[in-house]
Design an enzyme around this catalytic site. Structure first.
Site, PDB file in Angstrom:
ATOM      1  N   ARG A 270      23.183  18.052 -39.220  1.00 19.49           N
ATOM      2  CA  ARG A 270      23.238  17.819 -39.896  1.00 19.49           C
ATOM      3  C   ARG A 270      22.324  18.433 -41.364  1.00 19.49           C
ATOM      4  NH1 ARG A 270      28.088  17.902 -38.668  1.00 19.49           N
ATOM      5  NH2 ARG A 270      29.363  16.526 -38.876  1.00 19.49           N
TER       6      ARG A 270
ATOM      7  N   GLU B 252      27.826  21.471 -48.762  1.00 22.35           N
ATOM      8  CA  GLU B 252      29.023  22.514 -48.034  1.00 22.35           C
ATOM      9  C   GLU B 252      29.921  23.321 -48.977  1.00 22.35           C
ATOM     10  OE1 GLU B 252      28.049  21.886 -43.829  1.00 22.35           O
ATOM     11  OE2 GLU B 252      26.959  21.856 -43.646  1.00 22.35           O
TER      12      GLU B 252
ATOM     13  N   HIS C 141      28.638  26.695 -41.488  1.00 21.28           N
ATOM     14  CA  HIS C 141      28.664  25.608 -40.420  1.00 21.28           C
ATOM     15  C   HIS C 141      29.722  25.593 -39.120  1.00 21.28           C
ATOM     16  CE1 HIS C 141      29.251  20.983 -40.449  1.00 21.28           C
ATOM     17  NE2 HIS C 141      29.023  21.028 -39.141  1.00 21.28           N
TER      18      HIS C 141
HETATM   19  C1  DGY Z   1      31.409  18.041 -35.441  1.00 18.78           C
HETATM   20  O1  DGY Z   1      31.737  17.878 -34.826  1.00 18.78           O
HETATM   21  O2  DGY Z   1      30.147  16.606 -36.411  1.00 18.78           O
HETATM   22  C2  DGY Z   1      30.647  19.331 -36.231  1.00 18.78           C
HETATM   23  O3  DGY Z   1      29.804  19.613 -36.818  1.00 18.78           O
HETATM   24  C3  DGY Z   1      31.704  20.618 -36.204  1.00 18.78           C
HETATM   25  O4  DGY Z   1      31.025  21.619 -35.775  1.00 18.78           O
END
Ligand code: DGY
Length: 324
Positions: A237, A266, A285
Site C-alpha cells: 500500500r 491513487e 496498481h
Molecule cells: C488488493 O487486493 O488489496 C490489491 O491491492 C488489489 O490489487
C-alpha cells in the site's frame, strides 16, 4: 424473500447471475455520499454490500442499519473501518488466497524491470535512440544472486521468496511480526530486524498491509539506511512509504531506483515528480490485475457474500468474532 444487497462493482455476467440467484441486487457505481443519498431506500434495506475501492466508515454505516456483511473484491481492507463494522456485528469478507501468485509475479516484474531498466530502455528504442551497439548508459544491474529483503512475510511475501530463491538464487532476508518457519525451511529466508534488512538488501520489497503501525514505516530515516545501490519495490500500500522522503532519496541519489505499484494518492497525480524520474517504474496498481485473477477474486467475493449471509462462513472473514 431474498435479502437485498448493493453491488458497487461490475461483475462478469455469470457471477452477477449467481449473485442474483441468492439476492435482490441493486447495482450502483460507487458508495459516494451522493450515491448513498440518491439510493437511500436501497441502502436502508441492504443486508450485504459487494465491491472494492470505496470507503466504508462510521458515516456510511449510519445509512445501512440492516447491513450484516461487506464483501470486498480485494485482499487489502484498509478502506474499511473494521472496528465500526465489528461493533455492529457486520462481517467483513475479503479475497486473500486467489491473488497471491499474481501479485508475487508483479513484484518480481518490478524487481526485474527496475534493475534492468526495462521500461526506460524500451522507451528509448521506441524513440529511435537505438542506433548501434549499446554502451554502458543502457546497462542495468544483475538481479540473480543479489539479496532480496521482504517486509511482510504473508502469503504474497512467501510467493515472492519462492520465486527469488528458486528462480534467481537470491539470498532472502525478511522482517515480519513473527518468524515464518516455512519461509526459513523452504527458501532459506533469514529473519532480521528492519535496520539490518535495510542495510543488507539489494532489493527491499514491501508486501505489507496499511495499518496504523505500517503507515510511513519507510521514511527518510529508513531510506537513509539502505545501500545507495539498492532498489525499493512497493506493491503493498502506498502510504507504507513516505512518498516525499522517497522522492528526495531518489533525487539525491541515495537510492538507486524504485518500482512502485501503489502510491500515497491513487491515481498518481500527473504532476508527481516520480513520473519525471527514469529510474522509477510506476504502475497503476496492477498487482492482481490479470483477467484470470480478477475473475477469481470477483467469484471469491460473491461466494464470500453468499456464505456470510447464509451463515456458512468457513474462511476469508476479517472479523470472525462477529459470526459467533
Ligand atoms: C488488493 O487486493 O488489496 C490489491 O491491492 C488489489 O490489487
Amino acid at each position: 424473500m431474498k435479502p437485498s444487497v448493493i453491488l458497487y462493482k461490475k461483475l462478469p455476467d455469470d457471477l452477477l447471475a449467481r449473485l442474483e440467484s441468492h439476492f435482490n441486487v441493486t447495482q450502483l457505481n460507487d458508495l459516494s455520499p451522493q450515491t448513498v443519498k440518491q439510493n437511500a431506500a436501497a441502502f436502508a434495506e441492504a443486508e450485504g454490500i459487494l465491491g472494492s475501492s470505496e470507503k466504508v466508515d462510521e458515516t456510511f454505516l449510519t445509512h445501512t442499519p440492516k447491513l450484516r456483511a461487506a464483501s470486498t473484491v480485494s485482499v487489502g481492507y484498509d478502506n474499511f473501518d473494521v472496528a465500526a463494522l465489528t461493533a455492529r456485528r457486520i462481517a467483513l469478507m475479503h479475497t486473500p488466497s486467489v491473488l497471491t501468485e499474481t501479485v508475487a509475479d508483479t513484484m518480481m516484474m518490478l524487481v526485474l524491470a527496475t534493475a534492468r531498466r526495462a521500461v526506460e530502455v524500451a522507451e528509448r528504442v521506441k524513440a529511435g535512440e537505438w542506433q548501434g551497439s549499446i554502451g554502458p548508459d543502457w546497462f542495468g544491474i544483475d538481479v540473480h544472486h543479489k539479496t532480496l529483503g521482504i517486509l511482510g512475510m504473508g502469503r504474497i511475501g512467501l510467493a515472492l521468496a519462492q520465486r527469488a530463491h528458486f528462480g534467481f538464487s537470491m539470498p532472502i532476508l525478511y522482517n515480519a511480526r513473527r518468524h515464518h518457519q516455512e519461509a526459513e525451511d523452504r527458501f532459506d529466508a533469514r529473519y532480521c530486524d528492519l535496520d539490518t534488512l535495510l542495510a543488507e538488501s539489494d532489493f527491499v520489497c514491501i508486501s505489507l498491509p496499511l495499518t496504523e503501525e505500517t503507515h510511513h514505516m519507510i521514511g527518510a530515516e529508513q531510506l537513509a539506511k539502505m545501500k545507495s545501490s539498492a532498489i525499493l519495490i512497493n506493491a503493498g500500500r502506498g502510504p507504507v512509504v513516505d512518498e516525499k522522503a522517497l522522492i528526495q532519496a531518489l533525487q539525491n541519489g541515495t537510492l538507486h531506483a524504485a518500482g512502485l505499484d501503489v502510491f500515497e494518492q491513487e491515481p498518481l497525480p500527473v504532476n508527481s515528480p516520480l513520473l519525471e524520474m527514469p529510474n522509477v517504474v510506476a504502475l497503476p496498481h496492477i498487482g492482481s490485475a490479470t483477467h484470470e485473477t480478477r475473475y477469481n477474486m470477483a467469484a471469491c467475493a460473491v461466494d464470500n457474500l453468499i456464505a456470510a449471509l447464509t451463515g456458512e462462513v468457513k474462511e476469508n472473514c476479517v472479523n470472525p468474532q462477529v459470526l459467533s
